[in-house]
Design a protein around this motif. Sequence first.
Motif, PDB file in Angstrom:
ATOM      1  N   PRO A 102      13.273  23.714 -36.038  1.00  0.00           N
ATOM      2  CA  PRO A 102      12.006  24.269 -35.836  1.00  0.00           C
ATOM      3  C   PRO A 102      10.754  23.657 -36.193  1.00  0.00           C
ATOM      4  N   GLU A 103       9.586  23.415 -35.697  1.00  0.00           N
ATOM      5  CA  GLU A 103       8.482  23.007 -35.759  1.00  0.00           C
ATOM      6  C   GLU A 103       8.043  22.778 -37.132  1.00  0.00           C
ATOM      7  N   ASP A 104       8.086  23.980 -37.716  1.00  0.00           N
ATOM      8  CA  ASP A 104       7.592  23.878 -39.144  1.00  0.00           C
ATOM      9  C   ASP A 104       8.588  23.324 -40.122  1.00  0.00           C
ATOM     10  N   LYS A 105       9.669  22.630 -39.514  1.00  0.00           N
ATOM     11  CA  LYS A 105      10.670  21.966 -40.313  1.00  0.00           C
ATOM     12  C   LYS A 105      10.863  20.565 -40.086  1.00  0.00           C
ATOM     13  N   LYS A 106      10.106  20.251 -38.889  1.00  0.00           N
ATOM     14  CA  LYS A 106      10.060  18.606 -38.506  1.00  0.00           C
ATOM     15  C   LYS A 106      10.040  17.762 -39.419  1.00  0.00           C
ATOM     16  N   GLU A 107       8.596  17.769 -40.195  1.00  0.00           N
ATOM     17  CA  GLU A 107       8.311  16.757 -41.063  1.00  0.00           C
ATOM     18  C   GLU A 107       9.276  16.629 -42.230  1.00  0.00           C
ATOM     19  N   GLU A 108       9.733  17.931 -42.738  1.00  0.00           N
ATOM     20  CA  GLU A 108      10.748  17.889 -43.851  1.00  0.00           C
ATOM     21  C   GLU A 108      12.086  17.124 -43.298  1.00  0.00           C
ATOM     22  N   PHE A 109      12.386  17.380 -42.186  1.00  0.00           N
ATOM     23  CA  PHE A 109      13.708  16.763 -41.361  1.00  0.00           C
ATOM     24  C   PHE A 109      13.210  15.359 -41.593  1.00  0.00           C
ATOM     25  N   LYS A 110      12.146  14.917 -40.986  1.00  0.00           N
ATOM     26  CA  LYS A 110      11.985  13.426 -41.033  1.00  0.00           C
ATOM     27  C   LYS A 110      11.956  12.753 -42.390  1.00  0.00           C
ATOM     28  N   ARG A 111      11.486  13.557 -43.349  1.00  0.00           N
ATOM     29  CA  ARG A 111      11.597  12.987 -44.570  1.00  0.00           C
ATOM     30  C   ARG A 111      12.899  12.659 -45.084  1.00  0.00           C
ATOM     31  N   ASP A 112      13.603  13.761 -45.159  1.00  0.00           N
ATOM     32  CA  ASP A 112      14.951  13.731 -45.624  1.00  0.00           C
ATOM     33  C   ASP A 112      15.938  12.561 -44.633  1.00  0.00           C
ATOM     34  N   LEU A 113      15.673  12.553 -43.563  1.00  0.00           N
ATOM     35  CA  LEU A 113      16.493  11.615 -42.910  1.00  0.00           C
ATOM     36  C   LEU A 113      15.968  10.260 -43.032  1.00  0.00           C
ATOM     37  N   ASN A 114      14.688   9.864 -43.322  1.00  0.00           N
ATOM     38  CA  ASN A 114      14.398   8.682 -43.433  1.00  0.00           C
ATOM     39  C   ASN A 114      14.897   8.281 -44.912  1.00  0.00           C
ATOM     40  N   VAL A 115      15.044   9.128 -46.050  1.00  0.00           N
ATOM     41  CA  VAL A 115      15.578   8.553 -47.129  1.00  0.00           C
ATOM     42  C   VAL A 115      16.951   7.966 -46.857  1.00  0.00           C
ATOM     43  N   GLN A 116      17.839   8.731 -46.167  1.00  0.00           N
ATOM     44  CA  GLN A 116      19.232   8.218 -45.867  1.00  0.00           C
ATOM     45  C   GLN A 116      19.336   6.991 -44.935  1.00  0.00           C
ATOM     46  N   LEU A 117      18.298   7.089 -43.801  1.00  0.00           N
ATOM     47  CA  LEU A 117      18.248   5.828 -43.305  1.00  0.00           C
ATOM     48  C   LEU A 117      17.785   4.548 -43.770  1.00  0.00           C
ATOM     49  N   LYS A 118      16.824   4.794 -44.739  1.00  0.00           N
ATOM     50  CA  LYS A 118      16.334   3.599 -45.740  1.00  0.00           C
ATOM     51  C   LYS A 118      17.744   3.060 -46.600  1.00  0.00           C
ATOM     52  N   ASP A 119      18.382   4.011 -46.916  1.00  0.00           N
ATOM     53  CA  ASP A 119      19.620   3.603 -47.729  1.00  0.00           C
ATOM     54  C   ASP A 119      20.625   2.969 -46.904  1.00  0.00           C
ATOM     55  N   MET A 120      20.782   3.449 -45.680  1.00  0.00           N
ATOM     56  CA  MET A 120      21.509   2.799 -44.604  1.00  0.00           C
ATOM     57  C   MET A 120      21.395   1.180 -44.505  1.00  0.00           C
ATOM     58  N   TYR A 121      20.093   1.338 -43.926  1.00  0.00           N
ATOM     59  CA  TYR A 121      19.702  -0.116 -43.584  1.00  0.00           C
ATOM     60  C   TYR A 121      19.744  -0.993 -44.687  1.00  0.00           C
ATOM     61  N   ASN A 122      19.696  -0.741 -46.189  1.00  0.00           N
ATOM     62  CA  ASN A 122      19.700  -1.467 -47.237  1.00  0.00           C
ATOM     63  C   ASN A 122      21.170  -1.886 -47.319  1.00  0.00           C
ATOM     64  N   ASN A 123      22.284  -0.998 -47.129  1.00  0.00           N
ATOM     65  CA  ASN A 123      23.563  -1.166 -47.146  1.00  0.00           C
ATOM     66  C   ASN A 123      23.896  -2.032 -45.898  1.00  0.00           C
ATOM     67  N   LEU A 124      23.368  -1.891 -44.890  1.00  0.00           N
ATOM     68  CA  LEU A 124      23.806  -2.740 -43.808  1.00  0.00           C
ATOM     69  C   LEU A 124      23.326  -4.162 -43.858  1.00  0.00           C
ATOM     70  N   ALA A 125      22.199  -4.272 -44.723  1.00  0.00           N
ATOM     71  CA  ALA A 125      21.751  -5.927 -44.846  1.00  0.00           C
ATOM     72  C   ALA A 125      22.627  -6.467 -45.927  1.00  0.00           C
ATOM     73  N   ASP A 126      23.327  -5.659 -46.837  1.00  0.00           N
ATOM     74  CA  ASP A 126      24.567  -6.351 -47.635  1.00  0.00           C
ATOM     75  C   ASP A 126      25.599  -6.757 -46.840  1.00  0.00           C
ATOM     76  N   ILE A 127      25.796  -6.068 -45.856  1.00  0.00           N
ATOM     77  CA  ILE A 127      27.022  -6.223 -44.885  1.00  0.00           C
ATOM     78  C   ILE A 127      26.760  -7.637 -44.135  1.00  0.00           C
ATOM     79  N   TYR A 128      25.717  -7.440 -43.714  1.00  0.00           N
ATOM     80  CA  TYR A 128      25.100  -8.728 -42.875  1.00  0.00           C
ATOM     81  C   TYR A 128      25.105 -10.033 -43.747  1.00  0.00           C
ATOM     82  N   ILE A 129      24.735  -9.936 -44.985  1.00  0.00           N
ATOM     83  CA  ILE A 129      24.517 -11.121 -45.824  1.00  0.00           C
ATOM     84  C   ILE A 129      26.102 -11.650 -46.133  1.00  0.00           C
ATOM     85  N   GLU A 130      26.686 -10.750 -46.308  1.00  0.00           N
ATOM     86  CA  GLU A 130      28.374 -10.679 -46.821  1.00  0.00           C
ATOM     87  C   GLU A 130      29.154 -11.323 -45.685  1.00  0.00           C
TER      88      GLU A 130
END
Length: 135
Positions: free
Chosen positions: A53-81
């Motif tokens: 729903p249109e009124d939930k899209k911003e909240e969805f993006k915020r929640d999604l971005n928190v998880q994605l940032k964590d995923m990118y950070n963990n992926l960086a650890d894997i790349y380095i290793e």
Amino acid sequence: MKKFLLVIALVSISFAGFAQEDAKFKAELTEFIEIQTGAGIDAMLVQFTDKIPEDKKEEFKRDLNVQLKDMYNNLADIYIEKIGKEDLTKMLNFYNTDAGKNILGKTPAIIEASSGLTQKYMAKLQPIIMKYMQQ
């Protein structure tokens, strides 16, 4: 005793310098992974965002971005290793060239254009995979 304390201080300073350098490197690598991987995730998420729903899209993006940032950070650890800092530094240096920026800039369009093709071939490959798994 003073010499011992001086040695400890110098070692601590050098470790702090390495830690800052490693943190900077990891931040650069994480940013690269976010740009590279984010294009594919964005293409995949299009099918879901239309259903939110249109009124939930911003909240969805915020929640999604928190998880994605964590995923990118963990992926960086894997790349380095798995790859190592030296080769990753060379890769990041390439992506800072004009050719690298051009490729990285066109990656989202390539992923979007190829996602349908990939799904088509996966549908064709599935029966072949199942055939050989059942033998």
